[in-house]
Write a protein that holds these residues in place. Structure first.
Motif, mmCIF file in Angstrom:
data_model
loop_
_atom_site.group_PDB
_atom_site.id
_atom_site.type_symbol
_atom_site.label_atom_id
_atom_site.label_comp_id
_atom_site.label_asym_id
_atom_site.label_seq_id
_atom_site.Cartn_x
_atom_site.Cartn_y
_atom_site.Cartn_z
ATOM 1 N N GLU A 133 3.290 42.269 31.559
ATOM 2 C CA GLU A 133 4.262 41.375 32.174
ATOM 3 C C GLU A 133 3.756 40.970 33.548
ATOM 4 O OE1 GLU A 133 8.541 42.175 31.464
ATOM 5 O OE2 GLU A 133 8.567 42.443 33.631
ATOM 6 N N VAL A 137 8.222 37.510 41.699
ATOM 7 C CA VAL A 137 9.545 38.079 41.925
ATOM 8 C C VAL A 137 9.849 37.979 43.411
ATOM 9 C CG1 VAL A 137 9.549 39.671 39.975
ATOM 10 C CG2 VAL A 137 8.543 40.379 42.137
ATOM 11 N N GLY A 148 3.354 39.684 40.672
ATOM 12 C CA GLY A 148 3.176 41.067 40.232
ATOM 13 C C GLY A 148 2.927 41.110 38.743
ATOM 14 N N GLY A 149 2.510 42.214 38.245
ATOM 15 C CA GLY A 149 2.284 42.323 36.794
ATOM 16 C C GLY A 149 1.883 43.737 36.424
ATOM 17 N N GLY A 150 1.943 44.009 35.179
ATOM 18 C CA GLY A 150 1.551 45.343 34.737
ATOM 19 C C GLY A 150 1.923 45.581 33.297
ATOM 20 N N VAL A 151 1.471 46.692 32.821
ATOM 21 C CA VAL A 151 1.744 47.081 31.435
ATOM 22 C C VAL A 151 3.090 47.781 31.363
ATOM 23 C CG1 VAL A 151 0.939 48.506 29.499
ATOM 24 C CG2 VAL A 151 -0.716 47.298 30.944
ATOM 25 N N TYR A 152 3.879 47.418 30.368
ATOM 26 C CA TYR A 152 5.150 48.112 30.187
ATOM 27 C C TYR A 152 5.192 48.739 28.795
ATOM 28 C CZ TYR A 152 6.746 44.235 27.307
ATOM 29 O OH TYR A 152 6.861 43.306 26.316
ATOM 30 N N THR A 153 5.929 49.797 28.677
ATOM 31 C CA THR A 153 6.153 50.423 27.366
ATOM 32 C C THR A 153 7.651 50.557 27.144
ATOM 33 O OG1 THR A 153 6.080 52.616 28.329
ATOM 34 C CG2 THR A 153 4.023 51.772 27.390
ATOM 35 N N GLN A 154 8.041 50.514 25.895
ATOM 36 C CA GLN A 154 9.456 50.618 25.555
ATOM 37 C C GLN A 154 9.632 51.521 24.349
ATOM 38 O OE1 GLN A 154 10.996 46.726 24.755
ATOM 39 N NE2 GLN A 154 12.102 46.648 26.680
ATOM 40 N N THR A 155 10.625 52.337 24.390
ATOM 41 C CA THR A 155 11.030 53.085 23.193
ATOM 42 C C THR A 155 12.539 52.978 23.065
ATOM 43 O OG1 THR A 155 11.298 55.122 24.430
ATOM 44 C CG2 THR A 155 9.162 54.784 23.356
ATOM 45 N N TYR B 70 14.288 53.161 26.800
ATOM 46 C CA TYR B 70 13.649 53.463 28.083
ATOM 47 C C TYR B 70 12.573 52.426 28.331
ATOM 48 C CZ TYR B 70 10.607 55.793 31.443
ATOM 49 O OH TYR B 70 9.841 56.081 32.512
ATOM 50 N N SER B 71 12.553 51.854 29.513
ATOM 51 C CA SER B 71 11.562 50.841 29.836
ATOM 52 C C SER B 71 10.882 51.206 31.141
ATOM 53 C CB SER B 71 12.252 49.484 29.957
ATOM 54 O OG SER B 71 11.313 48.499 30.227
ATOM 55 N N ARG B 72 9.586 51.082 31.170
ATOM 56 C CA ARG B 72 8.837 51.470 32.370
ATOM 57 C C ARG B 72 7.916 50.335 32.766
ATOM 58 N NH1 ARG B 72 3.965 54.105 33.257
ATOM 59 N NH2 ARG B 72 3.880 55.202 35.256
ATOM 60 N N PHE B 73 8.037 49.900 34.013
ATOM 61 C CA PHE B 73 7.186 48.837 34.523
ATOM 62 C C PHE B 73 6.127 49.486 35.392
ATOM 63 C CE2 PHE B 73 6.345 45.321 37.526
ATOM 64 C CZ PHE B 73 5.929 44.372 36.618
ATOM 65 N N SER B 74 4.881 49.425 34.948
ATOM 66 C CA SER B 74 3.844 50.175 35.651
ATOM 67 C C SER B 74 3.294 49.439 36.871
ATOM 68 C CB SER B 74 2.699 50.496 34.701
ATOM 69 O OG SER B 74 2.049 49.298 34.349
ATOM 70 N N GLY B 75 3.645 48.173 37.003
ATOM 71 C CA GLY B 75 3.124 47.399 38.125
ATOM 72 C C GLY B 75 3.932 47.652 39.383
ATOM 73 N N PRO B 76 3.793 46.793 40.410
ATOM 74 C CA PRO B 76 4.551 46.978 41.644
ATOM 75 C C PRO B 76 6.041 46.868 41.390
ATOM 76 C CG PRO B 76 3.009 45.139 41.821
ATOM 77 C CD PRO B 76 2.888 45.674 40.453
ATOM 78 N N GLY B 82 13.805 42.336 36.581
ATOM 79 C CA GLY B 82 12.434 41.911 36.318
ATOM 80 C C GLY B 82 12.386 40.762 35.359
#
Lengths: 230, 201
Positions: A133, A137, A148-155, B70-76, B82
């Motif tokens: 993503e 922002v 900004g950006g980065g990898v996200y994971t969802q469960t 559960y959601s995790r944003f690894s960036g800033p 978001g």
């Protein structure tokens, strides 16, 4: 006139025998082929308790929800018909006083329909996701847009609860089908002169863990007890 | 402001579409096809004008779904709001009832049912060509096996036959219950052509 009466009676007897033979299952060659077998007054008898898996594959009716199914075969002596009745059979849990009579197809199908109409589907659907993503922002403190950006994971997990009767088999038409199936595969009742076999349905709500059962059959005032093994 | 308005409009449209999809009666889609197999006429009344025969949406309450995730944003990390990875608009992850993944439906929810039971015929293609295997229900020709892998039938007892030239006939009495699926692994063994070839055609 007398001859005619005898002819009618003979035809009726043949019809009864033929009808009885068309129901049930195919008897094994001898009673010894069944895990549990015995002989009483010249009548050999064999029985086997169906496992849950066998009950599921042999019937479309969900018998595991209500009953234990026992396949029984009777081998009468030649020329000596035996009167078979469901009332003569009962299933006892070994080590307890609890025994039940074999249920008729009408009774069992009614029970199954009632249970099916009241049951609901509960479905658990887990989900996982991974992605990237990015975008601008606004920092709530400085108010400046930043990238900004980065990898996200969802469960996640979703739980769905269906409406009553969602599993099917709960309508009146279903009850008739189940009754037909149980009746056609059931042990033929009445006078039998040839080997017959079929299923008996014992309404035990739950199959107790490690429980062992014995089948009791009463014939001419005597009783046969067969220890059943799956 | 304009962006927010577009975002709101899209979210509203998505929400409405999702609600209609959720409550749609599954039987509506395949009713005609299944009627052809079972021999029942379509449900459309014959005397209705053409403009009234447009399919209507039947909104009904479907399964109740409870989601947890559960959601995790690894960036800033800037703020608990978001971007969505789907449409790029702002959204509150922890407040959005739809979250960012598809709502799971129970298996078979969209399958054709309408009070009928399913019969699945599986033929070993190595033993017989499904195109040449004829399926009969109560001695009436229903079609070839390649077109009848799934048959929807009213609850009842039927005589099912699968026949093919130079093959032994497969016959079975089947019991069909509504909402249940019955698998029929039919096997048609090879026979001497001079003996029984039971094709009815």
């Amino acid at each position: 006139m007398m001859k005619r009466k005898w002819l009618v009676a003979g035809l009726a007897w043949v019809a009864v025998i033929a009808f009885a033979a068309s129901k049930g299952t195919v008897a094994r060659s001898t009673a010894l082929k069944y895990p549990a077998h015995a002989e009483l007054d010249g009548v050999a008898m064999g029985a086997v308790l169906l496992t849950s898996q066998e009950a599921r594959s042999n019937f479309i009716s969900d018998l595991n929800h209500c009953c234990l199914v026992v396949e029984v075969a009777m081998y009468p002596q030649q020329g000596q018909p035996v009167e078979v009745s469901l009332n003569d059979f009962s299933l006892r849990t070994i080590g307890t006083d609890h025994a039940v009579k074999a249920g008729s197809a009408t009774l069992i199908s009614g029970t199954l329909q009632k249970k099916a109409a009241a049951s609901r589907d509960v479905v658990v659907s887990p989900s996982v996701g991974v992605g990237y993503e990015s975008g601008a922002v606004y920092d709530p403190i400085t108010g400046q847009p930043r990238r900004g950006g980065g990898v996200y994971t969802q469960t996640g997990v979703g739980i769905g609860i269906g409406s009553p009767g969602g599993q099917g088999g709960g309508t009146d038409a279903d009850r008739k089908v189940m009754e037909t199936e149980l009746d056609e595969k059931g042990l033929p009742e009445g006078a039998v002169a040839t080997p017959v076999a079929g299923y008996l349905y014992f309404p035990l709500a739950k199959r107790a863990k490690n429980a062992r059962y014995e089948l009791e059959y009463g014939l001419n005032g005597s009783k046969v007890v067969l220890r059943l093994a799956e | 402001m304009r962006k927010a308005a577009i975002s709101f409009g899209l979210a509203l449209a998505l929400g409405v579409l999702q609600n209609y999809g959720f409550g749609q009666t599954p039987a509506q889609n395949s009713d005609t096809a299944a009627s052809a197999v079972s021999g029942n006429p379509p449900n459309t009344p014959p005397d209705k004008p053409a403009q009234d025969q447009v399919r209507k949406w039947h909104v009904k309450l479907g399964p109740v779904l409870v989601g947890a995730g559960y959601s995790r944003f690894s960036g800033p990390f800037y703020y608990p709001y978001g971007f969505s990875q789907i449409d790029g608009f702002y959204r509150a992850w922890f407040w959005d009832p739809y979250w960012d993944y598809a709502v799971p439906y129970p298996s078979g929810y969209f399958a054709y049912n309408d009070g009928r039971g399913e019969v699945k015929i599986s033929l070993d293609p190595r033993s017989v060509d499904p195109k040449l295997a004829e399926v009969y229900v109560d001695n009436a020709f229903a079609g070839t096996a390649d077109h009848l892998k799934n048959i929807w039938l009213e609850p009842g007892v039927y005589e099912l036959s699968v026949l093919s030239k130079n093959r032994t006939a497969y016959r079975r009495r089947i019991y069909v219950l509504s909402g249940r699926s019955l698998k029929i692994p039919a096997t048609l063994d090879s026979v001497n052509p001079e003996k029984a070839t039971e094709s009815k055609r």
